[in-house]
Design a protein around this motif. Structure first.
Motif, PDB file in Angstrom:
ATOM      1  N   SER A   1      -3.846 -19.370   0.920  1.00  0.00           N
ATOM      2  CA  SER A   1      -3.643 -18.861  -0.481  1.00  0.00           C
ATOM      3  C   SER A   1      -2.063 -17.829  -0.122  1.00  0.00           C
ATOM      4  CB  SER A   1      -4.587 -18.173  -1.370  1.00  0.00           C
ATOM      5  OG  SER A   1      -4.346 -16.904  -0.431  1.00  0.00           O
ATOM      6  N   THR A   2      -1.736 -17.722  -1.186  1.00  0.00           N
ATOM      7  CA  THR A   2      -0.670 -16.802  -1.809  1.00  0.00           C
ATOM      8  C   THR A   2      -0.444 -16.097  -2.622  1.00  0.00           C
ATOM      9  OG1 THR A   2       1.388 -16.687  -0.884  1.00  0.00           O
ATOM     10  CG2 THR A   2       1.476 -18.111  -2.544  1.00  0.00           C
ATOM     11  N   ASP A   3       0.302 -14.920  -2.477  1.00  0.00           N
ATOM     12  CA  ASP A   3       0.347 -13.917  -3.413  1.00  0.00           C
ATOM     13  C   ASP A   3       1.619 -14.388  -4.238  1.00  0.00           C
ATOM     14  OD1 ASP A   3       0.952 -11.594  -4.767  1.00  0.00           O
ATOM     15  OD2 ASP A   3       2.125 -10.084  -3.121  1.00  0.00           O
TER      16      ASP A   3
ATOM     17  N   THR B   1       1.986 -10.579   0.064  1.00  0.00           N
ATOM     18  CA  THR B   1       1.091 -10.593   1.438  1.00  0.00           C
ATOM     19  C   THR B   1      -0.386 -10.157   0.325  1.00  0.00           C
ATOM     20  OG1 THR B   1       0.579  -7.249  -0.206  1.00  0.00           O
ATOM     21  CG2 THR B   1       1.863  -7.794   1.671  1.00  0.00           C
ATOM     22  N   GLU B   2      -0.875 -10.735   1.391  1.00  0.00           N
ATOM     23  CA  GLU B   2      -2.419 -10.687   1.621  1.00  0.00           C
ATOM     24  C   GLU B   2      -3.212 -10.337   2.800  1.00  0.00           C
ATOM     25  OE1 GLU B   2      -3.481 -14.728  -1.039  1.00  0.00           O
ATOM     26  OE2 GLU B   2      -2.486 -15.433   0.844  1.00  0.00           O
ATOM     27  N   LEU B   3      -4.591  -9.785   2.409  1.00  0.00           N
ATOM     28  CA  LEU B   3      -4.638  -9.445   3.558  1.00  0.00           C
ATOM     29  C   LEU B   3      -6.189  -8.640   3.577  1.00  0.00           C
ATOM     30  CD1 LEU B   3      -4.887  -5.396   3.062  1.00  0.00           C
ATOM     31  CD2 LEU B   3      -2.325  -6.144   3.618  1.00  0.00           C
TER      32      LEU B   3
ATOM     33  N   VAL C   1     -11.015 -16.869   7.672  1.00  0.00           N
ATOM     34  CA  VAL C   1      -9.902 -16.331   7.085  1.00  0.00           C
ATOM     35  C   VAL C   1      -9.456 -15.183   7.323  1.00  0.00           C
ATOM     36  CG1 VAL C   1      -8.647 -16.293   4.345  1.00  0.00           C
ATOM     37  CG2 VAL C   1     -10.533 -17.933   5.054  1.00  0.00           C
ATOM     38  N   PHE C   2      -8.154 -15.213   8.342  1.00  0.00           N
ATOM     39  CA  PHE C   2      -7.398 -14.295   8.270  1.00  0.00           C
ATOM     40  C   PHE C   2      -5.681 -13.952   7.496  1.00  0.00           C
ATOM     41  CE2 PHE C   2      -7.424 -17.681  10.897  1.00  0.00           C
ATOM     42  CZ  PHE C   2      -6.680 -18.034  11.506  1.00  0.00           C
ATOM     43  N   ALA C   3      -5.419 -12.628   7.318  1.00  0.00           N
ATOM     44  CA  ALA C   3      -4.157 -12.418   7.740  1.00  0.00           C
ATOM     45  C   ALA C   3      -2.771 -12.537   8.779  1.00  0.00           C
ATOM     46  CB  ALA C   3      -3.607 -10.470   7.158  1.00  0.00           C
TER      47      ALA C   3
ATOM     48  N   ALA D   1      -0.111 -13.984   4.417  1.00  0.00           N
ATOM     49  CA  ALA D   1      -0.725 -14.755   3.516  1.00  0.00           C
ATOM     50  C   ALA D   1      -1.711 -14.973   4.072  1.00  0.00           C
ATOM     51  CB  ALA D   1      -0.159 -16.358   3.324  1.00  0.00           C
ATOM     52  N   LEU D   2      -3.219 -15.546   3.755  1.00  0.00           N
ATOM     53  CA  LEU D   2      -4.449 -15.636   4.164  1.00  0.00           C
ATOM     54  C   LEU D   2      -4.854 -17.150   4.590  1.00  0.00           C
ATOM     55  CD1 LEU D   2      -7.015 -14.880   1.900  1.00  0.00           C
ATOM     56  CD2 LEU D   2      -5.726 -13.644   3.934  1.00  0.00           C
TER      57      LEU D   2
END
Length: 739
Positions: free
Chosen positions: A289-291, A302-304, A683-685, A699-700
């Protein structure tokens, strides 16, 4: 001063080292006199003086000049000259000459000399208190330890009595010994990450430490399978450099390898360590995914801080999206796979924040995922944050399929108190007396991180009033787990000092007092990275055995870096010895942190299959500008007794590529691993270089479903001494928040 003919004879068999003044080395050739040890400069240059001192040109032991310490008229107290030096190799010694003019007695006036070994902290007195007159020049000598730093102080003491002034002449101070040819070796850079089939280079530099230059032959050991090392040139003269090229094959296994670079000369051998990380040559990472947000108040893209939970073939992940610097995010994102992690759909949870679906809260943080099998409901909890950046409470968003989500319900809070770090779990064992109960844990920051629990028995639609465990424990980061008999066990961080746990056997009506899992001793992760301060990651096997993992440095002398460690329990009150996951040697430079442990819920005991993701630095001692952040993975198929070789699945990334917060650069205070159909999914940043004009491209990602292969590297239990060290040196999380 030593006469030239005598000095030549002496230096034919010995060499003389340089003295240092105030820590500054006056570099001399190997065959040279000490710094102004004969005072033939006509001054006391090179010496630190106190009281009455001067260089005189009469009465010298040799040459023209000597040092006079004290005066020909009465003086009050000690006068002295001092100098610091390093003893050379061989059998070094110190010698000096003195001539005392002391018309009094040793009770009142004297000459003396002290020699302090700055390396060992001991002091000797080569010249004891002496008060003589007219006896002429005498010599004193003292043995030295090679390589030690010394300070020689030459003293004359006068009691200021009229008629008997005392002074002492000193001359020909010499430090002799054998200077051994020696060199140093270093590498720059000291680490590199490559894809299998690629190569890495490093400059290997040498320098002369003592003596003269010699030829240094270079070699490398510790290479992974399929890799080779070449030096250009293969040998250098000390003081020169060579280029090391390490080439890997497409078959080289992924992992992190400490490679020893050795330099050998006729007189010495030294080595440096180069850390090579080889990425796996499997499928590329998949961006999940994405912000999508553009509000200027938070950081994009940012995704975290993702969490995952799996039930059947479905995996639901959640994360913060659009991180604010001082806490929380624009919304929580959902990411769902219905085919065991092969493909993903994603979106944003509605109705929480003002940025998505008509919500009223300013921000949200700390997402966690659960599934309620009895009610067929997926749940994502979040810490809602008000306009004053205060954690106001816990909401729960619900879905029947992990794709369409309802507006949230408030589970805990909105009562004027501050909250942080919630977590959620459900009882999914059909034979449990509390089947279908779900539990939320959260801490109340406005009450010193007091822990409370809330329970739902209707699929998360309504929640009970918060209940505190017996004894009112404080901490954060609790991760409740439900055993097959319905007992809920909640491990948590006692504000960084230890891992504790409490439980409930009556469906959350009441909660026990706490039991100690282990004290925590952790290395502060460098570079300003926000690492969650060692929050635990917890999972459970089919039998109800609980595994708790965290970052800890007790296995490394001096605590230079963290390992991932864990403890287990079958009842939630008695815990096993702390056990180290053998990712690499305890002598390595690698720092490991933010673990996410996952267990195959169809396995248990000695056949429990475990997947472990974690972040790491190849070099623990790095800075904000040099730290390289990577993601690693390894597995066990025998309940953690032995482990596979680790593999690097993402990175390296620089800290400037991930979200900035007031508590450091951030990928999350925690991460998670789930096991689906016998394979590990996380799933990781990941931060990457930006190309769209945005501040970040964080992103993830997922590495897909990784096989739990296990291996032969044996885990290691802590010794009593290591546990005692952990008890003495805990880290404390300030009673702020980790939103």
């Amino acid at each position: 001063m030593i006469r030239p003919s005598l000095r030549r004879s002496l230096l034919a068999t010995t060499s003389v080292t340089a003295l240092t003044l105030a820590g500054l080395l006056f570099a001399q050739p190997a065959m040279a006199d000490v710094t102004n040890g004969g005072f033939e400069t006509g001054t006391l240059s090179g010496w630190t003086s106190a009281g009455t001192t001067t260089a005189i040109n009469s009465g010298a032991h040799s040459g023209t000049y000597a040092a006079r310490v004290g005066g020909t008229s009465p003086t009050n107290g000690n006068s002295s000259i001092a100098q610091t030096f390093t003893a050379p190799g061989g059998s070094p010694s110190l010698s000096f000459w003195y001539d005392v003019f002391c018309p009094d007695t040793v009770t009142y006036d004297w000459a003396t000399a002290t020699l302090k070994d700055n390396t060992s902290g001991t002091t000797t007195t080569p010249l004891t208190k002496t008060c003589t007159s007219g006896q002429g020049w005498k010599q004193k000598t003292a043995a030295l330890t090679p390589g030690h730093s010394y300070t020689l102080t030459l003293i004359s003491k006068d009691d200021n009595y009229a008629g008997d002034p005392t002074y002492t002449l000193y001359d020909d101070i010499v430090v002799s010994g054998t200077v051994t040819n020696d060199f140093s070796i270093s590498d720059s850079p000291a680490s590199a990450t490559v894809n299998a089939g690629s190569s890495a280079t490093s400059t290997i530099s040498t320098a002369v430490v003592s003596g003269t230059s010699e030829t240094v032959n270079l070699s490398a050991s510790g290479l992974p399978s399929g890799a080779s090392a070449a030096f250009s040139p293969a040998s250098v003269t000390a003081g020169s450099s060579s280029t090391l090229t390490i080439a890997t094959a497409t078959s080289t296994p992924s992992g992190t390898y400490p490679i020893t670079v050795t330099g050998t000369s006729p007189s010495a051998t030294h080595s440096a360590t180069f850390i090579l990380t080889v990425n796996g040559n499997g499928a590329a990472l998949t961006q999940v995914s994405t912000d999508p947000f553009t509000n200027t108040s938070s950081q994009h893209a940012t995704e975290l801080e993702p969490d995952t939970f799996a039930y059947g073939n479905t995996i639901v992940a959640s994360s913060q999206v659009g991180r604010f610097t001082d806490g929380g995010s624009s919304d929580i994102g959902w990411n769902t796979s219905s085919d065991g992690g092969a493909t993903w759909q994603h979106g944003m949870l509605p109705g929480i924040t003002v940025y998505q679906g008509g919500g009223s809260w300013a921000r949200v943080s700390d997402p966690a995922v659960a599934y309620d099998a009895r009610h067929g409901t997926w749940m994502v909890s979040g810490l809602v944050i008000d306009a004053n950046a205060n954690g106001a409470g816990v909401t729960v968003s619900r879905s029947s399929d992990g794709l369409s989500w309802q507006n949230p319900v408030l589970a805990v809070g909105n009562d004027g108190r501050g909250y942080d770090k919630e977590w959620i779990v459900c009882d999914n064992t059909a034979t449990s007396p509390h089947y279908g109960n779900c539990y939320v844990e959260v801490d109340i920051t406005s009450s010193g991180n007091a822990i409370v629990m809330s329970t739902s028995s209707d699929g998360g639609a309504t929640w009970s009033a918060p209940v505190a465990p017996s004894g009112g424990p404080t901490g954060l980061g609790g991760q409740p787990l439900v055993q097959p008999n319905g007992t809920v066990v909640v491990p948590y961080s006692a504000n960084g000092s230890s891992i504790q746990a409490f439980n409930s056997a009556n469906g959350g009506t009441s909660w026990s007092s706490t039991s100690l899992v282990a004290n925590v001793s952790s290395h502060g992760v460098t570079g300003g990275l926000r690492d969650g301060e060692g929050l635990p990651s917890a999972e459970i096997d089919a039998s109800g055995k609980i595994y708790i993992a965290w970052q800890d440095c007790r296995f490394r002398s001096g605590c230079p870096a963290n390992d991932i460690v864990y403890s287990t329990s079958t009842n939630g009150t008695s815990w096993s010895a702390v056990t180290r996951v053998p990712i690499d040697a305890t002598s390595s430079t690698v720092d490991h942190f933010i673990p996410g442990i996952g267990i195959d819920h169809a396995t248990s005991g000695t056949t429990a299959r475990i997947g472990l993701y974690y972040y790491f630095y190849p070099q623990a001692n790095c800075t904000a500008s040099t730290c390289q952040l990577e993601v690693g993975f390894l597995s066990s198929t025998d309940g953690g007794t032995t482990w596979s070789t680790p593999q690097t699945v993402a990175g390296p990334m620089s800290l400037s590529q991930i979200a900035s917060t007031t508590q450091g650069s951030m990928v999350g205070d925690y991460m998670s691993t789930s096991v689906v159909n016998g394979k590990s999914v996380a799933v990781f940043a990941v931060g990457k270089a930006t190309a769209s004009g945005q501040a970040f491209d964080e992103a993830l990602y997922t590495a897909g479903a990784l096989s739990l292969t296990g291996g032969t590297v044996t885990s290691q239990q802590a010794t009593p001494a290591q546990n005692a060290d952990a008890s003495r040196t805990p880290r404390q999380i300030p009673l702020t928040t980790l939103r």
